[in-house]
Enzyme design. Structure first.
Site, PDB file in Angstrom:
ATOM      1  N   ASP A 131      12.289  -0.492 -23.636  1.00 32.35           N
ATOM      2  CA  ASP A 131      11.025  -0.647 -22.926  1.00 32.35           C
ATOM      3  C   ASP A 131      11.038   0.219 -21.675  1.00 32.35           C
ATOM      4  OD1 ASP A 131       8.477  -1.723 -22.614  1.00 32.35           O
ATOM      5  OD2 ASP A 131       9.180  -3.324 -21.311  1.00 32.35           O
ATOM      6  N   TYR A 133       8.885   2.194 -18.317  1.00 36.28           N
ATOM      7  CA  TYR A 133       8.110   1.760 -17.146  1.00 36.28           C
ATOM      8  C   TYR A 133       7.292   2.972 -16.719  1.00 36.28           C
ATOM      9  CZ  TYR A 133       7.739  -1.015 -12.730  1.00 36.28           C
ATOM     10  OH  TYR A 133       7.329  -1.776 -11.671  1.00 36.28           O
ATOM     11  N   HIS A 138       0.798   0.925 -12.652  1.00 33.24           N
ATOM     12  CA  HIS A 138       1.455  -0.375 -12.809  1.00 33.24           C
ATOM     13  C   HIS A 138       2.646  -0.501 -11.865  1.00 33.24           C
ATOM     14  CE1 HIS A 138       3.256  -3.911 -14.557  1.00 33.24           C
ATOM     15  NE2 HIS A 138       4.349  -3.244 -14.888  1.00 33.24           N
ATOM     16  N   ARG A 147       7.113  -4.548  -1.843  1.00 36.48           N
ATOM     17  CA  ARG A 147       7.403  -3.503  -0.863  1.00 36.48           C
ATOM     18  C   ARG A 147       6.096  -2.799  -0.504  1.00 36.48           C
ATOM     19  NH1 ARG A 147      10.577  -3.174  -5.132  1.00 36.48           N
ATOM     20  NH2 ARG A 147       9.330  -1.450  -5.949  1.00 36.48           N
ATOM     21  N   GLU A 203       1.803  -8.221 -21.400  1.00 38.48           N
ATOM     22  CA  GLU A 203       1.938  -6.840 -20.939  1.00 38.48           C
ATOM     23  C   GLU A 203       1.378  -5.913 -22.016  1.00 38.48           C
ATOM     24  OE1 GLU A 203       5.734  -5.604 -19.497  1.00 38.48           O
ATOM     25  OE2 GLU A 203       5.918  -7.272 -18.098  1.00 38.48           O
ATOM     26  N   GLU A 205       0.944  -2.657 -23.882  1.00 43.06           N
ATOM     27  CA  GLU A 205       1.760  -1.466 -24.073  1.00 43.06           C
ATOM     28  C   GLU A 205       1.445  -0.796 -25.407  1.00 43.06           C
ATOM     29  OE1 GLU A 205       5.926  -1.933 -23.312  1.00 43.06           O
ATOM     30  OE2 GLU A 205       5.641  -3.675 -21.992  1.00 43.06           O
ATOM     31  N   ASP A 237       4.465  -7.097 -24.654  1.00 43.39           N
ATOM     32  CA  ASP A 237       5.792  -7.508 -24.221  1.00 43.39           C
ATOM     33  C   ASP A 237       5.651  -8.731 -23.317  1.00 43.39           C
ATOM     34  OD1 ASP A 237       8.531  -7.447 -23.885  1.00 43.39           O
ATOM     35  OD2 ASP A 237       8.440  -6.113 -22.152  1.00 43.39           O
ATOM     36  N   TYR A 248      16.392 -11.085 -12.293  1.00 45.01           N
ATOM     37  CA  TYR A 248      16.394  -9.638 -12.506  1.00 45.01           C
ATOM     38  C   TYR A 248      17.325  -8.862 -11.589  1.00 45.01           C
ATOM     39  CZ  TYR A 248      13.615  -8.183  -8.424  1.00 45.01           C
ATOM     40  OH  TYR A 248      13.189  -7.885  -7.157  1.00 45.01           O
ATOM     41  N   LYS A 257      12.241 -11.749 -20.833  1.00 40.94           N
ATOM     42  CA  LYS A 257      11.592 -10.823 -21.761  1.00 40.94           C
ATOM     43  C   LYS A 257      12.037 -11.015 -23.211  1.00 40.94           C
ATOM     44  CE  LYS A 257       9.694  -7.867 -18.639  1.00 40.94           C
ATOM     45  NZ  LYS A 257       8.352  -7.282 -18.655  1.00 40.94           N
TER      46      LYS A 257
END
Length: 424
Positions: A131, A133, A138, A147, A203, A205, A237, A248, A257
């Site tokens: 998978d 990113y 996103h 952040r 998600e 995808e 997903d 994580y 996941k």
């Protein structure tokens, strides 16, 4: 050629047009044997039956391993025949659909199956699943939640970030999704609790099915990467965000996941999407040499997500497009194999959540749509959702369209059901 050239009536708004011809695995009540089919309009061409009638005699004679390939329970054996065989069969199917005397029309009663009367199955045996990113929108939206001043991590624009997922729990569209349990750290707590996820998310995808094996130790150059792609599927997903928040760091997603991912049952050949190629976003800074690509390598694919609650009609919550993906499939394959990691037929590479476009609904998951759960999503039906509840059903659709053609994926759907797990 256009739909008008076919003797078979195909609805103008069908995802499964003459230009598409996607592959899948199906069975019927009359014959529970799983076999290979091609979707066309509201029908399935039973390729196993067509082969029995001799409609692919010349094609089978050219490819020694093609005998009985359509009676397999997955597409893997057919995919392994290679691009030349795929292209030759595609040409033969077009001939059968445009020339009434070519044999398909005469055998239509035996060869054509109504989609409504068929059960669709997982189309490929997936050995490995990665998978990515790949959506800057996103990654930026999610990064801002944690952040705000520096949402993208320093590596993001230099490489296609990814993780290896779990292939065994990838299921075909329509399979119920059980709510998973896991460790959750809530609020100001310092010790986690074990409970069902309260932050179940979708998600949106795309998945790319690998169609050619690469050699262990030999990277695939970006320029050759598409030679290793058979076709595309829609991919959901599913994610448990509260479990993910706790687990994580420092190695990324695991239990949040691995409980389920859903794919659409029809695999759209890469060849069917050629008319819909578009350039991707400008990449700045320029990627390292092994990741540099040129040309129209993204696809103009409209993508939507609907949520159907137990008290409401479908409500579209996401509208976006695959054209916004920052990292393209050539770069994903090149990066995946640059260490010498080998690809195998049936492997799945997913894009990661696809976001981008205009409007408040151009987000590919509830994490973005609800700003991390802080702003409930108001559905047009009057209901509100922060994350998915038991009984909710998520339906994803994708299609490409020009004035004269439409190529679509159908749908991938899954309904949330209570967990079968009992806390000891």
């Amino acid at each position: 050629m256009t739909q008008a050239t076919s003797w078979l009536a195909i609805p103008a708004d069908s995802d499964f047009s003459f230009q598409n011809l996607p592959y899948g695995i199906f069975s019927t009540a009359a014959s529970e044997e799983k076999r290979v089919g091609v979707a066309i309009g509201t029908w399935i061409i039973d390729l196993a039956e067509a082969a029995r009638l001799g409609l692919f005699h010349d094609w089978e004679a050219r490819y020694a391993e093609a005998k009985l390939v359509f009676r397999q329970i997955t597409l893997n054996a057919f995919i392994a025949l290679g691009a030349a065989a795929h292209q030759a069969l595609r040409q033969r199917l077009r001939q059968l659909l445009t020339e009434p005397e070519a044999g398909l029309r005469a055998g239509a009663e035996e060869v054509l199956v109504e989609q409504a009367a068929a059960t669709l199955h997982l189309p490929v045996q997936i050995g490995d699943y990665t998978d990515f990113y790949s959506s800057q929108e996103h990654a930026t939206n999610v990064g801002k939640l944690f952040r705000p001043d520096n949402p993208l991590l320093p590596n993001w624009k230099y490489l296609p970030v990814a993780y290896h997922g779990r292939a065994s729990s990838i299921v075909v569209s329509g399979t119920p999704i059980r709510r998973p349990w896991g460790q959750v750290l809530s609020g100001e707590a310092t010790v986690p609790v074990f409970e069902p996820t309260q932050a179940l998310d979708f998600e949106l995808e795309l998945g790319f099915i690998i169609g050619k094996e690469s050699r262990l130790g030999v990277p695939v150059p970006a320029a050759e990467a598409e030679n290793y792609i058979f076709g595309l599927v829609l991919f959901n997903d599913w994610s448990a965000r509260d479990i993910q928040r706790w687990e994580y760091q420092p190695l990324g997603p695991f239990l949040s996941k691995n409980f389920a991912s859903s794919i659409s049952p029809w695999v759209v050949p890469l060849a069917a999407l050629e008319p819909f190629r578009v350039p991707g976003p400008v990449q700045d800074p320029a990627p390292l040499p092994y990741l540099q690509t040129t040309g129209a390598l993204n696809f103009d694919l409209q993508l939507t997500v609907e949520i159907i609650t137990s008290q409401s009609t479908p409500a579209v919550v996401t509208r976006t497009n695959a054209r916004y993906l920052y990292w393209n499939i050539r770069q994903q394959v090149a990066h995946h194999t640059v260490t010498g990691c080998n690809l195998r037929v049936g492997d799945l590479l997913a894009t990661g959540t696809i976001s981008g476009g205009e409007g408040p609904d151009a987000h590919g998951c509830l994490l973005e749509l609800t700003e991390g759960g802080r702003k409930p999503l108001q559905l047009p039906t009057g209901a509100a959702r922060t994350y998915l509840l038991d009984g909710d059903e998520v339906v994803m659709r994708g299609w490409a369209r020009t004035e004269n053609s439409r190529v679509g994926f159908g749908e991938v759907r899954g309904k949330i059901v209570p967990s079968a797990y009992e806390n000891p």
